[in-house]
Structure formats: structure tokens, C-alpha cells
Design a protein around this motif. Structure first.
Motif, PDB file in Angstrom:
ATOM      1  N   VAL A  96       0.855  -1.186   0.000  1.00 51.93           N
ATOM      2  CA  VAL A  96       0.000   0.000   0.000  1.00 51.93           C
ATOM      3  C   VAL A  96       0.889   1.233   0.000  1.00 51.93           C
ATOM      4  CG1 VAL A  96      -1.865   1.237   1.161  1.00 51.93           C
ATOM      5  CG2 VAL A  96      -1.701  -1.263   1.388  1.00 51.93           C
ATOM      6  N   ASP A  97       0.647   2.137  -0.943  1.00 45.09           N
ATOM      7  CA  ASP A  97       1.384   3.398  -1.017  1.00 45.09           C
ATOM      8  C   ASP A  97       0.390   4.533  -0.815  1.00 45.09           C
ATOM      9  OD1 ASP A  97       3.139   5.447  -1.477  1.00 45.09           O
ATOM     10  OD2 ASP A  97       3.287   5.135  -3.643  1.00 45.09           O
ATOM     11  N   VAL A  98       0.456   5.183   0.353  1.00 44.76           N
ATOM     12  CA  VAL A  98      -0.490   6.243   0.694  1.00 44.76           C
ATOM     13  C   VAL A  98       0.105   7.607   0.347  1.00 44.76           C
ATOM     14  CG1 VAL A  98      -1.758   7.365   2.569  1.00 44.76           C
ATOM     15  CG2 VAL A  98      -1.494   4.870   2.552  1.00 44.76           C
ATOM     16  N   ASP A  99      -0.656   8.391  -0.385  1.00 45.75           N
ATOM     17  CA  ASP A  99      -0.319   9.796  -0.619  1.00 45.75           C
ATOM     18  C   ASP A  99      -1.276  10.615   0.244  1.00 45.75           C
ATOM     19  OD1 ASP A  99      -0.066  12.429  -1.511  1.00 45.75           O
ATOM     20  OD2 ASP A  99       0.374  11.837  -3.574  1.00 45.75           O
ATOM     21  N   ALA A 100      -0.809  10.982   1.431  1.00 43.11           N
ATOM     22  CA  ALA A 100      -1.704  11.647   2.392  1.00 43.11           C
ATOM     23  C   ALA A 100      -2.151  13.010   1.896  1.00 43.11           C
ATOM     24  CB  ALA A 100      -1.007  11.774   3.739  1.00 43.11           C
ATOM     25  N   ASP A 101      -1.290  13.703   1.173  1.00 38.03           N
ATOM     26  CA  ASP A 101      -1.661  15.025   0.673  1.00 38.03           C
ATOM     27  C   ASP A 101      -2.758  14.938  -0.383  1.00 38.03           C
ATOM     28  OD1 ASP A 101       0.191  16.274   2.327  1.00 38.03           O
ATOM     29  OD2 ASP A 101       1.793  16.160   0.827  1.00 38.03           O
ATOM     30  N   ALA A 102      -2.622  13.979  -1.269  1.00 41.46           N
ATOM     31  CA  ALA A 102      -3.631  13.798  -2.319  1.00 41.46           C
ATOM     32  C   ALA A 102      -4.837  12.999  -1.826  1.00 41.46           C
ATOM     33  CB  ALA A 102      -3.003  13.084  -3.517  1.00 41.46           C
ATOM     34  N   ARG A 103      -4.693  12.414  -0.635  1.00 37.22           N
ATOM     35  CA  ARG A 103      -5.730  11.536  -0.073  1.00 37.22           C
ATOM     36  C   ARG A 103      -6.069  10.393  -1.036  1.00 37.22           C
ATOM     37  NH1 ARG A 103     -10.054  15.468   3.149  1.00 37.22           N
ATOM     38  NH2 ARG A 103      -8.599  16.129   4.788  1.00 37.22           N
ATOM     39  N   THR A 104      -5.015   9.674  -1.432  1.00 30.40           N
ATOM     40  CA  THR A 104      -5.187   8.492  -2.273  1.00 30.40           C
ATOM     41  C   THR A 104      -4.289   7.375  -1.746  1.00 30.40           C
ATOM     42  OG1 THR A 104      -3.425   9.133  -3.831  1.00 30.40           O
ATOM     43  CG2 THR A 104      -5.682   9.854  -4.344  1.00 30.40           C
ATOM     44  N   SER A 199      -3.251  -3.516  -9.662  1.00 31.27           N
ATOM     45  CA  SER A 199      -3.215  -2.448  -8.664  1.00 31.27           C
ATOM     46  C   SER A 199      -4.485  -1.608  -8.769  1.00 31.27           C
ATOM     47  CB  SER A 199      -1.982  -1.544  -8.805  1.00 31.27           C
ATOM     48  OG  SER A 199      -2.106  -0.681  -9.919  1.00 31.27           O
ATOM     49  N   PHE A 200      -4.875  -1.074  -7.618  1.00 30.85           N
ATOM     50  CA  PHE A 200      -6.034  -0.199  -7.493  1.00 30.85           C
ATOM     51  C   PHE A 200      -5.571   1.123  -6.892  1.00 30.85           C
ATOM     52  CE2 PHE A 200      -7.408  -4.552  -6.887  1.00 30.85           C
ATOM     53  CZ  PHE A 200      -8.624  -4.665  -7.535  1.00 30.85           C
ATOM     54  N   THR A 201      -6.171   2.226  -7.308  1.00 32.33           N
ATOM     55  CA  THR A 201      -5.961   3.507  -6.640  1.00 32.33           C
ATOM     56  C   THR A 201      -7.301   3.983  -6.090  1.00 32.33           C
ATOM     57  OG1 THR A 201      -4.124   4.082  -8.096  1.00 32.33           O
ATOM     58  CG2 THR A 201      -5.163   5.875  -6.860  1.00 32.33           C
ATOM     59  N   PHE A 202      -7.331   4.182  -4.769  1.00 37.08           N
ATOM     60  CA  PHE A 202      -8.558   4.563  -4.083  1.00 37.08           C
ATOM     61  C   PHE A 202      -8.483   5.996  -3.577  1.00 37.08           C
ATOM     62  CE2 PHE A 202      -8.399  -0.056  -3.461  1.00 37.08           C
ATOM     63  CZ  PHE A 202      -9.672  -0.425  -3.857  1.00 37.08           C
ATOM     64  N   ARG A 203      -9.618   6.658  -3.556  1.00 33.35           N
ATOM     65  CA  ARG A 203      -9.772   7.931  -2.858  1.00 33.35           C
ATOM     66  C   ARG A 203      -9.919   7.642  -1.367  1.00 33.35           C
ATOM     67  NH1 ARG A 203     -13.632   9.685  -5.617  1.00 33.35           N
ATOM     68  NH2 ARG A 203     -15.325   8.721  -4.421  1.00 33.35           N
ATOM     69  N   LEU A 204      -9.251   8.414  -0.531  1.00 33.94           N
ATOM     70  CA  LEU A 204      -9.331   8.266   0.919  1.00 33.94           C
ATOM     71  C   LEU A 204     -10.108   9.426   1.528  1.00 33.94           C
ATOM     72  CD1 LEU A 204      -5.632   7.189   1.664  1.00 33.94           C
ATOM     73  CD2 LEU A 204      -7.609   5.719   1.187  1.00 33.94           C
ATOM     74  N   SER A 205     -10.694   9.170   2.683  1.00 37.14           N
ATOM     75  CA  SER A 205     -11.462  10.189   3.392  1.00 37.14           C
ATOM     76  C   SER A 205     -10.984  10.279   4.834  1.00 37.14           C
ATOM     77  CB  SER A 205     -12.955   9.838   3.363  1.00 37.14           C
ATOM     78  OG  SER A 205     -13.437   9.832   2.034  1.00 37.14           O
ATOM     79  N   PRO A 206     -11.145  11.440   5.465  1.00 36.42           N
ATOM     80  CA  PRO A 206     -10.623  11.622   6.833  1.00 36.42           C
ATOM     81  C   PRO A 206     -11.519  10.966   7.888  1.00 36.42           C
ATOM     82  CG  PRO A 206     -11.629  13.653   6.048  1.00 36.42           C
ATOM     83  CD  PRO A 206     -11.653  12.703   4.890  1.00 36.42           C
ATOM     84  N   ILE A 207     -11.295   9.678   8.095  1.00 33.78           N
ATOM     85  CA  ILE A 207     -11.974   8.924   9.153  1.00 33.78           C
ATOM     86  C   ILE A 207     -10.915   8.137   9.909  1.00 33.78           C
ATOM     87  CG2 ILE A 207     -13.608   7.067   9.671  1.00 33.78           C
ATOM     88  CD1 ILE A 207     -15.201   7.902   7.235  1.00 33.78           C
ATOM     89  N   SER A 208     -10.898   8.290  11.230  1.00 32.53           N
ATOM     90  CA  SER A 208      -9.887   7.628  12.040  1.00 32.53           C
ATOM     91  C   SER A 208     -10.513   6.818  13.167  1.00 32.53           C
ATOM     92  CB  SER A 208      -8.910   8.662  12.622  1.00 32.53           C
ATOM     93  OG  SER A 208      -7.933   8.032  13.407  1.00 32.53           O
ATOM     94  N   THR A 209     -11.229   7.510  14.056  1.00 33.98           N
ATOM     95  CA  THR A 209     -11.933   6.839  15.153  1.00 33.98           C
ATOM     96  C   THR A 209     -13.431   6.865  14.864  1.00 33.98           C
ATOM     97  OG1 THR A 209     -10.250   7.420  16.781  1.00 33.98           O
ATOM     98  CG2 THR A 209     -12.444   6.905  17.622  1.00 33.98           C
ATOM     99  N   VAL A 210     -14.084   5.736  15.103  1.00 39.75           N
ATOM    100  CA  VAL A 210     -15.525   5.638  14.899  1.00 39.75           C
ATOM    101  C   VAL A 210     -16.184   5.224  16.207  1.00 39.75           C
ATOM    102  CG1 VAL A 210     -15.437   5.159  12.430  1.00 39.75           C
ATOM    103  CG2 VAL A 210     -15.223   3.269  14.050  1.00 39.75           C
ATOM    104  N   VAL A 211     -17.465   5.519  16.342  1.00 39.50           N
ATOM    105  CA  VAL A 211     -18.255   5.045  17.483  1.00 39.50           C
ATOM    106  C   VAL A 211     -18.967   3.788  17.010  1.00 39.50           C
ATOM    107  CG1 VAL A 211     -20.072   5.582  19.140  1.00 39.50           C
ATOM    108  CG2 VAL A 211     -18.486   7.371  18.378  1.00 39.50           C
ATOM    109  N   THR A 212     -18.566   2.656  17.540  1.00 35.05           N
ATOM    110  CA  THR A 212     -18.952   1.400  16.905  1.00 35.05           C
ATOM    111  C   THR A 212     -19.101   0.282  17.918  1.00 35.05           C
ATOM    112  OG1 THR A 212     -18.337  -0.134  15.121  1.00 35.05           O
ATOM    113  CG2 THR A 212     -16.548   0.733  16.459  1.00 35.05           C
ATOM    114  N   GLY A 213     -19.741  -0.788  17.492  1.00 40.23           N
ATOM    115  CA  GLY A 213     -19.893  -1.973  18.328  1.00 40.23           C
ATOM    116  C   GLY A 213     -21.298  -2.534  18.237  1.00 40.23           C
TER     117      GLY A 213
END
Length: 458
Positions: A96-104, A199-213
Motif C-alpha cells: 500500500v502506497d499512501v499519498d496523504a496530501d492527495a488523499r489516495t 493495482s487499485f488507486t482509491f480515494r481516501l477520506s478523513p476517518i480515524s476513530t468511529v463510534v462502533t460496536g
């Protein structure tokens, strides 16, 4: 190292390993996640790059071998293998190669969901995938990709930006909105019919912690809870996801000992918004129904993404049936409660995943996934570690499905289907099937890639 026959000839053209039936690791290599499926391929190849994949495809084509492509090996119908044919196993192509600036994120074709979750989470980013972290990204994505974030971010395919694909003639192409756009359209939901995605290139979104269970209720409340859920869930904002389930409480931590193996109805929630107080407000109606367990709280996203891994390791016997659900009349609720209460083994279950919200607003003709107007993707799974119970879990699954199928739309999420025939495949793709068949005829006219939920060339 392969030394003779087909394997030796293929090894001469591959940098990666090739093994055959004489290899000491053959039985382990041919094993699938679903142990109900027992296939004996002639050759198993482990390409290390796209050129290796192309060489394997050309070899299989030249030798007239049936070809199966394996990413994580989780496919319920066992399409990651084929008797007397060639398996192209992508497990040596993970990264996995993350481009945090481009969010991909660029993800190699054999990568597992948990590896993507770990890499993107380091940057506070995420893409929507499934609920078992050992699943392969490739198979999950090409079938659509349903999970805890579907209502929030859409399907996995709705976040796919481009793919690198080895076609049936061995050529390597890029598929995106601006290049081979017809192929890109077909890859988003059309399964492995059109080539091997390396290979796939995905768009990323700002999600880190979720309220879950999970929240659990006694089986006696099942009709009440399912009726409430069917009305409640579609009315919620996109940030709230929650799938309904019949399940047995797993016999271990973190569940209280007094609940172990108790059959319950449940909703597994996942709120992916920024405000924990808003999550509490949205879930207050569920809490007012008196769950016997309320396990909902803030968790790093990879935690919930891997929560089912321990319950479902490789090697269990699995039988699947599935449907898309648009409405939940009283008769459908009654049928679900009747059979959901009769789960034959503690690992058997029924999950009803919401596929509305962000996923439901994508036009039906925007991708190969045609069922944008349904509310749920339902799956019934009969599961047990003991091969002696294979018939038991299969019979319950089929009987359950036959009871609820009259209330479904006719198609199903392809990643939840067994090998159920051409009519089911066509029903699943609906109005999009004819276009898919035309694209199949363009990129794979001889149907080389047919070990899948097959779309036949027009």
C-alpha cells in the motif's frame, strides 16, 4: 520450485514461484478460506509483478488451461481456484502506497483489507471495505465492496479512481474515467470478468476513530427489533451505519460469560461522524429498546474492521445465500425471525447490510453495480468448523433463503453468492447486463476469465 510439465514451462517465464501437485506445499497452497470447496488445480503460480501476471495469463491461454485468480481466497463459491487448471495467486503482490496530501492509496492486487486499513489509518484516512480484515482487496472491490462505511462513503467501487489491468491477450492497460472508461465502468461491480487487476488507486477520506460496536437483544424481541430497524435505519444520516444480524454470542472476550453462545438478534453500529455526542443522540432510540448488551463506544476504525477475524478464521465450512432487499413487509419479518431463530451452529448467521445513503445516491448506470435503489444486501451464512456439519448448515441456509427470497428484488451482491447459475447473474446486473456483455466481448471475447460470476461475451 517447479521442475516438470506445465509447472516447469511456466516457471521458465515467471520470476515468482510456481508449484504443482508434486510440491510438498501443494495441499496448503490449494486450500481456500471456505473449506467446503475442495479443488485440485494443475498449477499454482505466485507472480511478483504485473509482467509475471501477464506471462501467467498468456501461458494459461496458450495451454488451454482454465484460469482462476486468487487475491485473499475468501470467495464463497471457491472461484479463487479451479480443478485441473491454473491458479494465479496474487499473494506475493501486496503493498500500500499512501499519498496523504492527495488523499489516495495505491494498493497492489493481492493486498488484504487489514493491510490497507493499517496503512491509511496512520494518516487518519480510510476507504470503505468489508468486515473481515483477511479478505482480499481485489475480489471485494471488483464485486462492489460493502462494509461498515457504505452509507457514509459509498461502496468500495465508488471510491476507486483507477486500476491497472492485465487483459486476456496479456496486454497491460490503465482503466480510469479518462482512459478505457468502458473497462473502468465494468470493473466497478463486474467482478473478475474483464482481466486481472494488479493495482487499485482509491480515494481516501478523513476517518480515524468511529463510534462502533454491537447491541444485542433476546430472540424473543426479534420481530420488534427488526421491524423497528427496517424503519429506523433508512431515515438516518449518512454518518450512521448499522447492520442487523441474527447471531450466537461468541464464547470469549469481550462478551460476558453468561451470554456466551446465546442466540440473539443484533445491530452492529458504526458512526463515522466527528461528534460522539451526536452518535449518542442518534443511538438513543436503540438504547431505549433495552439491549441486553451495549458494546458501542469509540474505537480506531481498524479495530471494528477486524472484529470478526477471530470468529471466522480460514478453514470453516461455509454455505452462502443472498438477496437485495428493498422493502420489509410483515411477512418478510416473520420469515426472517422463524429461520433466524433456528441457526444450526453457533457460527451460522444472517447479516443485513444497509446499502443506501451515499451508495444509494449513485446513479444505477454510473457503475456496473445496478441495484442502487435497494436498501439492504442480505446474506445468510451456514458456517461450522466440522465437515460432518456441511449438509446441516447448507440445508438451513437454503431453507432460510427460500423462505425470504419471495420478498427480495431478484438479484444479490455477487460477493455473497455461491455458484447459482446464469439466471441469477443476469438478475443481479439487471439493466446493466447487456452493456457488461458487450464490454466483455471487447476485452475478453473468448471468455478466458470465466471462473467467476460469469458475464458471457455478447
Amino acid at each position: 520450485m517447479a521442475v516438470n510439465g506445465h509447472a516447469g514451462a511456466l516457471q521458465a517465464n515467471l520470476r515468482g514461484e510456481v508449484i504443482d501437485r508434486g510440491h510438498p506445499g501443494y495441499d496448503e497452497a490449494r486450500s481456500l478460506y471456505n473449506a467446503m470447496i475442495d479443488r485440485r488445480p494443475l498449477v499454482i503460480s505466485y507472480p511478483v509483478d504485473t509482467a509475471d501476471v501477464a506471462a501467467a495469463v498468456l501461458f494459461g491461454r496458450k495451454e488451454g488451461l482454465e484460469i482462476a485468480v486468487r487475491c485473499g481466497g475468501h470467495n464463497g463459491a471457491g472461484f479463487g481456484s479451479v480443478d485441473d487448471g491454473l491458479v494465479i495467486d496474487l499473494s506475493a503482490m501486496r503493498g500500500v502506497d499512501v499519498d496523504a496530501d492527495a488523499r489516495t492509496a495505491r494498493v497492489l492486487g493481492g493486498t488484504l483489507l487489514g493491510q490497507v486499513d493499517a496503512a491509511t489509518h496512520e494518516h487518519g484516512l480510510a476507504a470503505p471495505f468489508g468486515i473481515i480484515s483477511t479478505t482480499g482487496v481485489g475480489g471485494l472491490t471488483l464485486g462492489g465492496g460493502v462494509g461498515h462505511l457504505t452509507r457514509t462513503l459509498g461502496l468500495s467501487i465508488d471510491n476507486l479512481l483507477e486500476a491497472e489491468v492485465v487483459l486476456a491477450d496479456g496486454s497491460i492497460v490503465r482503466a480510469a474515467e479518462d482512459e478505457n472508461d468502458d473497462l473502468f465502468w465494468a470493473l466497478r461491480g463486474g467482478g473478475g470478468n474483464f482481466g486481472v487487476v494488479t493495482s487499485f488507486t482509491f480515494r481516501l477520506s478523513p476517518i480515524s476513530t468511529v463510534v462502533t460496536g454491537p447491541m444485542f437483544w433476546p430472540l424473543e424481541q426479534s420481530a420488534e427489533i427488526l421491524a423497528w430497524y427496517a424503519e429506523f435505519m433508512p431515515a438516518q444520516p449518512d454518518e450512521l451505519n448499522g447492520f442487523f444480524a441474527f447471531l450466537s454470542v461468541p464464547p470469549g472476550d469481550p462478551f460476558p460469560a453468561e451470554l456466551h453462545l446465546q442466540k440473539v438478534c443484533a445491530v452492529v453500529w458504526c458512526y463515522a461522524g466527528p461528534d460522539e455526542a451526536e452518535a449518542a443522540r442518534l443511538l438513543a432510540p436503540a438504547r431505549s429498546l433495552g439491549p441486553i448488551l451495549d458494546g458501542v463506544g469509540p474505537v480506531p476504525l481498524p479495530g471494528i474492521q477486524a472484529a470478526f477475524d477471530g470468529v471466522y478464521p480460514p478453514g470453516d465450512q461455509w454455505y452462502w445465500r443472498a438477496d437485495y432487499i428493498r422493502d420489509m413487509p410483515d411477512a418478510a419479518i416473520e420469515a426472517n425471525v422463524e429461520f433466524g431463530s433456528q441457526m444450526p451452529t453457533w457460527k451460522s448467521s444472517m447479516h443485513m447490510y444497509p446499502v443506501d445513503g451515499a451508495a444509494g445516491r449513485v446513479p444505477a448506470d454510473a457503475t456496473a453495480w445496478a441495484s442502487r435503489d435497494v436498501k439492504w444486501a442480505q446474506v445468510i451464512i451456514g458456517v461450522d468448523p466440522d465437515p460432518a456439519n456441511a449438509t446441516l448448515v447448507k440445508d438451513w441456509t437454503v431453507q432460510y433463503w427460500e423462505a425470504v427470497h419471495p420478498y427480495a428484488t431478484g438479484g444479490a451482491y455477487v460477493n455473497f453468492m455461491m455458484d447459482e447459475g446464469q439466471q441469477r447473474v443476469e438478475a443481479t446486473y439487471g439493466e446493466n447486463y447487456r452493456r457488461l456483455a458487450a464490454i466483455k466481448a471487447k476485452y475478453d471475447p473468448d471468455n478466458l476469465f470465466h471462473v467467476n460470476q460469469n458475464i458471457r461475451p455478447a
